[in-house]
Design an enzyme around this catalytic site. Sequence first.
Site, PDB file in Angstrom:
ATOM      1  N   HIS A 136       0.481   3.717   2.227  1.00 49.37           N
ATOM      2  CA  HIS A 136       0.486   4.336   0.791  1.00 49.37           C
ATOM      3  C   HIS A 136      -0.824   4.921   0.145  1.00 49.37           C
ATOM      4  O   HIS A 136      -1.768   4.281   0.061  1.00 49.37           O
ATOM      5  CB  HIS A 136       1.171   2.756   0.225  1.00 49.37           C
TER       6      HIS A 136
ATOM      7  N   ASP B 266       4.263   7.611   4.028  1.00 49.85           N
ATOM      8  CA  ASP B 266       4.229   6.527   2.807  1.00 49.85           C
ATOM      9  C   ASP B 266       5.523   5.879   2.537  1.00 49.85           C
ATOM     10  O   ASP B 266       6.555   6.231   2.548  1.00 49.85           O
ATOM     11  CB  ASP B 266       3.977   7.379   1.440  1.00 49.85           C
TER      12      ASP B 266
ATOM     13  N   SER C 107       0.119   6.241  -7.078  1.00 53.44           N
ATOM     14  CA  SER C 107       1.348   5.712  -6.954  1.00 53.44           C
ATOM     15  C   SER C 107       2.072   5.689  -8.353  1.00 53.44           C
ATOM     16  O   SER C 107       2.183   6.969  -8.782  1.00 53.44           O
ATOM     17  CB  SER C 107       1.306   4.336  -6.422  1.00 53.44           C
TER      18      SER C 107
END
Length: 515
Positions: free
Chosen positions: A483, A455, A233
């Site tokens: 995610h 996602d 991320s």
Amino acid sequence: MIASLAVLVMTAGGCTLPAFAPEGSDEPAGPGGGGAPASAPGAAAQWSPCQDVPAKLVGRAAPGMSYDCATVKVPQDWSKPDSGGTYDIAMMRVRSKSQKQRIGSLLLNPGGPGGSGIDLSVYLSFGPQLGGLPTEVTDRFDLIGFDPRGVSRSSQVKCISDSDQDASFAADPDPVSQAEFDRVAALNKKIADGCGQKYGDQLANFSTEQAARDVDALRAAVGDSKLTYLGFSYGTLLGATYAQLFPQNIRALVLDGAVDATEDYIQGSETQAKGFERAFGNFTTWCKANAAKCPISGDPRAAVTDALATAEKSPQKYRDGREVTAGWIFVGLISSLYTESGWTSLAEAIADLADGDAKGIMDLADQYAERKVNGTYSNLFDANLAVNCADTEDAPTVEQVRKLQGEWRQKYPIFGAPLAMGMLPCTYWPGKRDPYPAGKANGAPPIVVVGTTGDPATPYENTAHLADMLGTGHVLTWEGEGHTAYPSTDCIVKAVDSYLIDLTVPKEGLRCPAK
């Protein structure tokens, strides 16, 4: 318990929404409780045993693993390294007792910004049966978790009071009247002003570029000539920034859940709005097809929007005294979309809420917010604001936010307006800014950029954009939900492990199935 936490700690990137993560320490001391001795800038890490950290996080250490901690000093401002001021960066080294043919260290970042890499290293140390890393990886690498500057056990940013955190999460996510918009804006200004009063000119030092330079200091401190890195991320943005600054120091980089560094602040926020709206659509499709698991399967979108609308008019009272406002429900909704397993929890929470039981939705919200049962918070959101706003020199004006709120409400009915409102803190943020670079990583080896088609927080489209920007990026796709992708399926694990261990780049265009 450990399996779910290992997934949740991989926190979201982008401009406004960090993911929920497990509770970490609020103390700025070293990770071992009393703290390992701090090494001087440029010195090798001085490790001390810290088995108490996994014991505190999950109740025990992983079998066959040793845990050691160290603290490394770095300049507060890398552009003025001799100015005298330093920050402490806390690290943990997890080493398998069956380690053989050691390659080096694998530095880990879970994202956020604001997520604890020390926590992540603990969760990932428990092996694949409990959601951790494959033994093929832990047998070849030391896992190095670190808390970036401003985060948790490192020199941390803490400038938002618990009461202001409560007010911020409870606030109307889409204030329609000008009076209510002004109230939400005033709260954001109060928070920003308070952080400015406490930290002043230091706020710019919490930027991603400064943290990327810290990563190179950590690489040297653990004794690696080349960096092997796994970033999730926001950790992809940190890794991409490192790649541009230190391309010659890279052995292998895996960037999972890409942040598109070429987008400006407004574009990044809209991309997240689109991603969450799409993920919510995927949830509703699943819900209608799985009525046995989804008690709101008749019309899941209506059930959620009705819950938000009802809370606007007459919020329930929660058992701890809080009102279950639309703000708290929205936070719980965001929380549930980070993993496909969260969809069942969301459906049950919305159904229970309609029956007068708010525990499910408030548990989801508190998990995301890192709010403890005593009403206190970790510094996840303090650090998230400090990093995001230090990185951002193109925040919109209040008038632009108000305009985008209306426009995005039409385009992304549930998530658009709240994501526009989420830009307000950086609109008011004081002090200088230090934006990260967005260009080629000239001279870097192949970098693997992993994307998940469903996602919500770092939408799949970002994957190719980041790979193309770096110039040496290679896309690996997981056709799944939630995610980040690694280590989700055998296909993803095989591709990433082969790259980390043998430097074998995944086949061009490789797409791994959801299951």
